[in-house]
Design a protein around this motif. Structure first.
Motif, short mmCIF file in Angstrom:
data_model
loop_
_atom_site.label_atom_id
_atom_site.label_comp_id
_atom_site.label_asym_id
_atom_site.label_seq_id
_atom_site.Cartn_x
_atom_site.Cartn_y
_atom_site.Cartn_z
N GLU A 145 -6.93 -2.08 2.77
CA GLU A 145 -5.81 -1.54 3.55
C GLU A 145 -5.28 -2.54 4.58
OE1 GLU A 145 -7.35 3.11 3.30
OE2 GLU A 145 -7.47 2.02 5.19
N ARG A 158 -3.64 -6.09 5.94
CA ARG A 158 -2.68 -7.10 5.51
C ARG A 158 -2.60 -8.17 6.59
NH1 ARG A 158 -3.39 -4.16 1.97
NH2 ARG A 158 -1.94 -2.91 0.73
N ARG A 185 -2.53 -6.64 10.37
CA ARG A 185 -1.91 -5.33 10.32
C ARG A 185 -2.77 -4.43 9.43
NH1 ARG A 185 0.29 -7.69 13.70
NH2 ARG A 185 2.51 -8.04 14.07
N GLU A 218 -2.47 -1.12 7.02
CA GLU A 218 -1.63 -0.13 6.33
C GLU A 218 -2.45 1.16 6.20
OE1 GLU A 218 1.41 -0.63 5.76
OE2 GLU A 218 1.52 -2.81 6.06
N THR A 253 1.82 1.65 9.17
CA THR A 253 1.45 0.30 9.59
C THR A 253 1.03 0.27 11.05
OG1 THR A 253 3.01 -0.66 8.01
CG2 THR A 253 2.22 -2.09 9.78
#
Length: 478
Positions: free
Chosen positions: A226, A228, A250, A252, A258
């Motif tokens: 999940e 990024r 980040r 998700e 986000t």
């Protein structure tokens, strides 16, 4: 004796019996410090320990269930920055400080209240038979004032402050819940700035539940892929070209969408998940940089900046992990920039110096982030093996408005240049700021929304491709 007097005797006896039983219950429900044994006394301070507190608290809860007008409170106290005292002055001084704190706490409470040490630098105060929460907050305020004054320990004045959480007895509150609620309120006091008290309320409970859920989600986020990485370009100020990127995390989240790192990184750090997340970040960043270096060869190879938090920095085996990740990705070590903060260096200066020297020894470049924030010192630049400093965004923004701050940036950057340290101006958002930094002539790089916000890898690749296409067009025209 009259008939009425004869009838009154049994009633008096019954009343006396009830009074005796009530007195016995009160005695049972109110253990005293005199009842402390070796198993219920803290060896260092002589205060009651967690075992005694738990027994005492359970009896107070039982009394509160029988007596509607009986009220008590728990104060959960933690000493701010106590670890630094232990680290810098030694555990013997830390122990003396704890003894002194225990003595001060006993001066702040009434005879029937109970001060306990439940471990480390954590104390509790059970305020017995109070009228309402105002009594508890008044005493908590007195404790904050008392402990905020310097304490003389082995010839040193030590300044230390408490963070205090308060929970109040009431329906449905058992002993574990009261302690947990007071502990939770104490952490809120720390988050709110320390040297203060906070009273537990239902909103804290809801936040605690949400926090536990977030911790659970974090534990699975790497496994579920999940996370990024987004990349913000670092620009060479004189040419306007991309020299590298900073990797930014980040999440998700399947329900929240986000999430910026600042929304969860603190919990990741406290829970320990940051170590697994940090290794994932480093591996992904190294692999992505290797791809860009292969696809977009430059005269000076692209670089990647990755932030380390204090927990990662102090974790055993960092040097070996960094060397392994670089080798696996096939990167030249000098293209990886590890970002640290001054706070991390100040925590354990000698250990930090050794580790940074070892990282530099295998070719990794060291960047000092947020330079100019708060307690910055130019001595860091001379003492530690720093390759780059990043001047923090607020100072950069002020430099365009305040002449003194502009000269400060110029002085910092000039000294860095003399020491052969590169300078990055962070938070560039306007053309005025960019021109101001260029005009100084001693800031080599810039980073900020003026050039680009953090973008996904595919968008960062497009930026590199466009830059190469523009370069090819210029060469063709030439």
């Amino acid at each position: 004796m009259s008939w009425a007097e004869e009838q009154r005797v049994p009633r008096i006896e019954r009343l006396q019996g009830r009074l005796k039983r009530a007195a016995a219950e009160l005695l049972r429900d109110a253990p005293t410090i005199a009842q402390l044994s070796e198993g219920t006394r803290d060896a260092l301070t002589g205060l009651p320990n967690r075992t005694f507190l738990t027994e005492y608290l359970e009896k107070c809860v039982a009394r509160a269930e029988r007596q509607e007008d009986y009220c008590f409170a728990i104060l959960f106290l933690d000493l701010d920055r106590f670890k630094q005292v232990n680290d810098r002055m030694g555990h013997a001084v830390g122990d003396e400080l704890l003894i002194a704190v225990a003595q001060r706490l006993e001066l702040c409470v009434r005879k029937n209240d109970v001060v306990s040490r439940i471990g480390g630098d954590e104390f509790t105060i059970l305020l017995d038979d109070i009228r309402n929460i105002s009594d508890a907050t008044r005493i908590a305020g007195d404790i904050v004032d008392m402990l905020s004054k310097p304490i003389l320990v082995t010839g040193h004045d030590i300044w230390i402050t408490p963070s205090i959480g308060i929970s109040l007895s009431g329906p449905g509150n058992d002993a574990p819940k009261l302690l947990r609620d007071a502990d939770m309120a104490m952490y809120r006091a720390k988050e709110a700035g320390r040297a203060r008290y906070e009273v537990f309320d239902t909103a804290m409970h809801a936040q605690a539940v949400a926090r536990l859920k977030l911790e659970s989600d974090l534990a699975l986020a790497v496994e579920r892929r999940e996370f990024r990485l987004y990349y913000q370009p670092v620009i060479a100020l004189q040419t306007g070209k991309i020299s590298g990127f900073e990797a930014l995390l980040r999440w998700e989240h399947p329900e929240r969408g986000t999430q910026n790192a600042r929304e969860f990184i603190g919990i990741a750090h406290e829970s320990g998940h940051i170590l697994e997340i940090g290794e994932w970040i480093m591996r992904q960043a190294c692999q992505q940089l290797a791809v860009w270096q292969r696809d977009f060869p430059r005269e000076t190879e692209l670089t990647m900046s990755v932030n380390l938090c204090s927990r990662e920095f102090e974790a055993p085996g960092l040097l070996e992990r960094m060397a392994h990740l670089i080798t696996d990705a096939g990167l030249p070590p000098y293209s990886l920039r590890i970002e640290v903060t001054e706070g991390m260096l100040m925590h354990k200066p000698e250990a930090a110096l050794t580790l940074l020297s070892q990282l530099r020894g295998i070719g990794i470049h060291i960047q000092l982030d947020d330079f100019g924030q708060g307690y910055s010192s130019l001595t860091f630049l001379n003492r530690y093996p720093i390759d780059t400093i990043k001047i923090e965004r607020e100072l950069v923004a002020r430099a365009t408005r305040v002449p003194a701050d502009r000269e400060m940036v110029r002085a910092i950057a000039s000294i860095a240049n003399v020491l052969k340290i590169d300078v990055v101006a962070e938070g560039l958002e306007t053309a005025v700021q960019v021109e101001a930094m260029r005009g100084l002539g001693c800031c080599q790089f810039g980073q900020g929304y003026f050039y680009s916000m953090p973008v996904a890898a595919i968008e960062a690749t497009r930026l590199l491709a466009e830059e190469d296409a523009d370069r090819a067009s210029v060469l063709a025209l030439a």
